[in-house]
Design a protein around this motif. Structure first.
Motif, PDB file in Angstrom:
ATOM      1  N   GLU A 115       0.831  -1.205   0.000  1.00  0.00           N
ATOM      2  CA  GLU A 115       0.000   0.000   0.000  1.00  0.00           C
ATOM      3  C   GLU A 115       0.864   1.253   0.000  1.00  0.00           C
ATOM      4  N   VAL A 116       1.936   1.224   0.796  1.00  0.00           N
ATOM      5  CA  VAL A 116       2.850   2.375   0.850  1.00  0.00           C
ATOM      6  C   VAL A 116       3.508   2.591  -0.507  1.00  0.00           C
ATOM      7  N   HIS A 117       3.915   1.481  -1.158  1.00  0.00           N
ATOM      8  CA  HIS A 117       4.556   1.609  -2.460  1.00  0.00           C
ATOM      9  C   HIS A 117       3.576   2.199  -3.481  1.00  0.00           C
ATOM     10  N   ALA A 118       2.318   1.780  -3.407  1.00  0.00           N
ATOM     11  CA  ALA A 118       1.317   2.320  -4.331  1.00  0.00           C
ATOM     12  C   ALA A 118       1.122   3.815  -4.111  1.00  0.00           C
ATOM     13  N   GLN A 119       1.151   4.246  -2.850  1.00  0.00           N
ATOM     14  CA  GLN A 119       0.971   5.663  -2.527  1.00  0.00           C
ATOM     15  C   GLN A 119       2.174   6.504  -2.955  1.00  0.00           C
ATOM     16  N   GLN A 120       3.364   5.927  -2.833  1.00  0.00           N
ATOM     17  CA  GLN A 120       4.610   6.678  -3.078  1.00  0.00           C
ATOM     18  C   GLN A 120       5.391   6.103  -4.262  1.00  0.00           C
ATOM     19  N   GLN A 121       4.662   5.533  -5.218  1.00  0.00           N
ATOM     20  CA  GLN A 121       5.307   4.816  -6.317  1.00  0.00           C
ATOM     21  C   GLN A 121       6.281   5.696  -7.099  1.00  0.00           C
ATOM     22  N   GLU A 122       5.885   6.921  -7.356  1.00  0.00           N
ATOM     23  CA  GLU A 122       6.729   7.796  -8.173  1.00  0.00           C
ATOM     24  C   GLU A 122       8.077   8.059  -7.515  1.00  0.00           C
ATOM     25  N   VAL A 123       8.052   8.430  -6.238  1.00  0.00           N
ATOM     26  CA  VAL A 123       9.308   8.760  -5.558  1.00  0.00           C
ATOM     27  C   VAL A 123      10.151   7.510  -5.320  1.00  0.00           C
ATOM     28  N   LEU A 124       9.514   6.377  -5.029  1.00  0.00           N
ATOM     29  CA  LEU A 124      10.257   5.141  -4.805  1.00  0.00           C
ATOM     30  C   LEU A 124      10.858   4.612  -6.108  1.00  0.00           C
ATOM     31  N   ASN A 125      10.093   4.683  -7.180  1.00  0.00           N
ATOM     32  CA  ASN A 125      10.611   4.234  -8.475  1.00  0.00           C
ATOM     33  C   ASN A 125      11.790   5.083  -8.933  1.00  0.00           C
ATOM     34  N   ALA A 126      11.748   6.365  -8.592  1.00  0.00           N
ATOM     35  CA  ALA A 126      12.852   7.257  -8.975  1.00  0.00           C
ATOM     36  C   ALA A 126      14.156   6.814  -8.327  1.00  0.00           C
ATOM     37  N   GLU A 127      14.061   6.165  -7.171  1.00  0.00           N
ATOM     38  CA  GLU A 127      15.248   5.648  -6.488  1.00  0.00           C
ATOM     39  C   GLU A 127      15.486   4.182  -6.835  1.00  0.00           C
ATOM     40  N   GLY A 128      14.661   3.642  -7.726  1.00  0.00           N
ATOM     41  CA  GLY A 128      14.836   2.258  -8.147  1.00  0.00           C
ATOM     42  C   GLY A 128      14.351   1.246  -7.135  1.00  0.00           C
ATOM     43  N   ILE A 129      13.359   1.625  -6.317  1.00  0.00           N
ATOM     44  CA  ILE A 129      12.844   0.729  -5.270  1.00  0.00           C
ATOM     45  C   ILE A 129      11.486   0.190  -5.702  1.00  0.00           C
ATOM     46  N   SER A 130      11.451  -1.084  -6.050  1.00  0.00           N
ATOM     47  CA  SER A 130      10.203  -1.738  -6.415  1.00  0.00           C
ATOM     48  C   SER A 130       9.488  -2.210  -5.153  1.00  0.00           C
ATOM     49  N   GLU A 131       8.282  -2.755  -5.321  1.00  0.00           N
ATOM     50  CA  GLU A 131       7.567  -3.300  -4.166  1.00  0.00           C
ATOM     51  C   GLU A 131       8.365  -4.432  -3.529  1.00  0.00           C
ATOM     52  N   GLU A 132       8.952  -5.282  -4.366  1.00  0.00           N
ATOM     53  CA  GLU A 132       9.801  -6.356  -3.848  1.00  0.00           C
ATOM     54  C   GLU A 132      11.056  -5.777  -3.196  1.00  0.00           C
ATOM     55  N   GLY A 133      11.523  -4.667  -3.758  1.00  0.00           N
ATOM     56  CA  GLY A 133      12.710  -4.019  -3.202  1.00  0.00           C
ATOM     57  C   GLY A 133      12.493  -3.492  -1.803  1.00  0.00           C
ATOM     58  N   LEU A 134      11.245  -3.102  -1.492  1.00  0.00           N
ATOM     59  CA  LEU A 134      10.937  -2.646  -0.140  1.00  0.00           C
ATOM     60  C   LEU A 134      11.187  -3.757   0.874  1.00  0.00           C
ATOM     61  N   ALA A 135      10.720  -4.954   0.539  1.00  0.00           N
ATOM     62  CA  ALA A 135      10.915  -6.090   1.437  1.00  0.00           C
ATOM     63  C   ALA A 135      12.403  -6.401   1.593  1.00  0.00           C
ATOM     64  N   GLU A 136      13.147  -6.310   0.493  1.00  0.00           N
ATOM     65  CA  GLU A 136      14.589  -6.571   0.549  1.00  0.00           C
ATOM     66  C   GLU A 136      15.284  -5.541   1.428  1.00  0.00           C
ATOM     67  N   LEU A 137      14.848  -4.285   1.336  1.00  0.00           N
ATOM     68  CA  LEU A 137      15.445  -3.247   2.172  1.00  0.00           C
ATOM     69  C   LEU A 137      15.139  -3.477   3.647  1.00  0.00           C
ATOM     70  N   PHE A 138      13.963  -4.022   3.936  1.00  0.00           N
ATOM     71  CA  PHE A 138      13.662  -4.323   5.333  1.00  0.00           C
ATOM     72  C   PHE A 138      14.515  -5.486   5.843  1.00  0.00           C
ATOM     73  N   ARG A 139      14.822  -6.424   4.956  1.00  0.00           N
ATOM     74  CA  ARG A 139      15.746  -7.487   5.356  1.00  0.00           C
ATOM     75  C   ARG A 139      17.127  -6.897   5.645  1.00  0.00           C
ATOM     76  N   ARG A 140      17.527  -5.922   4.834  1.00  0.00           N
ATOM     77  CA  ARG A 140      18.813  -5.241   5.051  1.00  0.00           C
ATOM     78  C   ARG A 140      18.763  -4.441   6.347  1.00  0.00           C
ATOM     79  N   ALA A 141      17.637  -3.773   6.594  1.00  0.00           N
ATOM     80  CA  ALA A 141      17.480  -2.999   7.822  1.00  0.00           C
ATOM     81  C   ALA A 141      17.587  -3.905   9.044  1.00  0.00           C
TER      82      ALA A 141
END
Length: 200
Positions: A115-141
């Motif tokens: 839901e967050v990715h859908a709301q902020q898709q433009e800004v996240l995509n600009a940084e190359g963060i896909s919906e799957e990428g969000l989960a990967e970043l949380f694993r990194r976090a």
């Protein structure tokens, strides 16, 4: 540091040193036993690590890390992406009326991240963060001590205060300043302490 220091009083020295050296944050919530020892022997650990050339920072809100003073002008990819992800999460929760200072109470699961990715898709995509990428970043976090896995999702840990403090500082700046310039400057300190990855 006294030359007669007995390491018998520091049974977790090896574990703490390995944790901090890896770039991870120690959190009271996630590692209560290690935190209790660090808190009990705080002065000794600070002095010992200082003698070894490391600066141990302990925040009373419940986290600690090795701080590096040699600020790097280039923001590492991982640090920048984590900052962006935490920022959009805080924005989404603020819009939902959630108190930001209670972020450790939030359970963040894959559905909500979608839901967050859908709301902020433009800004996240600009940084190359896909919906799957969000989960990967949380694993990194999680590997860096900013989050912990819980009940099919993640829970933010007190170390995220380091990012929230910077976000609040940015919010206090005058509106005519460039967000990019402000973000680069405010996040330089974070980048020196957060292990970065430059590969895609």
């Amino acid at each position: 540091m006294s030359p007669s220091l007995s390491l018998d009083h520091l049974p977790s020295l090896k574990d703490l040193f390995r944790l901090f050296l890896s770039g991870k944050h120690l959190n009271r919530m996630a590692e209560p036993a290690l935190w209790a020892e660090l808190e009990q022997q705080e002065q000794t650990y600070v002095a010992l690590f200082s003698a070894l050339g490391y600066t141990l920072r302990i925040d009373a809100r419940g986290f600690a890390w090795f701080h590096h003073d040699d600020a790097n002008s280039a923001i590492g990819k991982t640090s920048r992406q984590l900052a962006l992800v935490f920022m959009v999460i805080f924005e989404a929760q603020a819009n939902a009326g959630k108190p930001l200072l209670r972020f450790t109470d939030w359970l963040i699961d894959l559905e909500w991240l979608g839901e967050v990715h859908a709301q902020q898709q433009e800004v996240l995509n600009a940084e190359g963060i896909s919906e799957e990428g969000l989960a990967e970043l949380f694993r990194r976090a999680s590997s860096l001590g900013f989050a912990t896995v819980e009940s099919g999702g993640w829970r933010l840990l007190p170390a995220v205060f380091r990012y929230l403090d910077h976000f609040e500082a940015l919010a206090a700046l005058t509106q005519d300043e460039s967000l990019n310039e402000s973000s680069d400057g405010a996040l330089d300190e974070l980048d020196t302490d957060v292990e970065s990855e430059d590969e895609a």
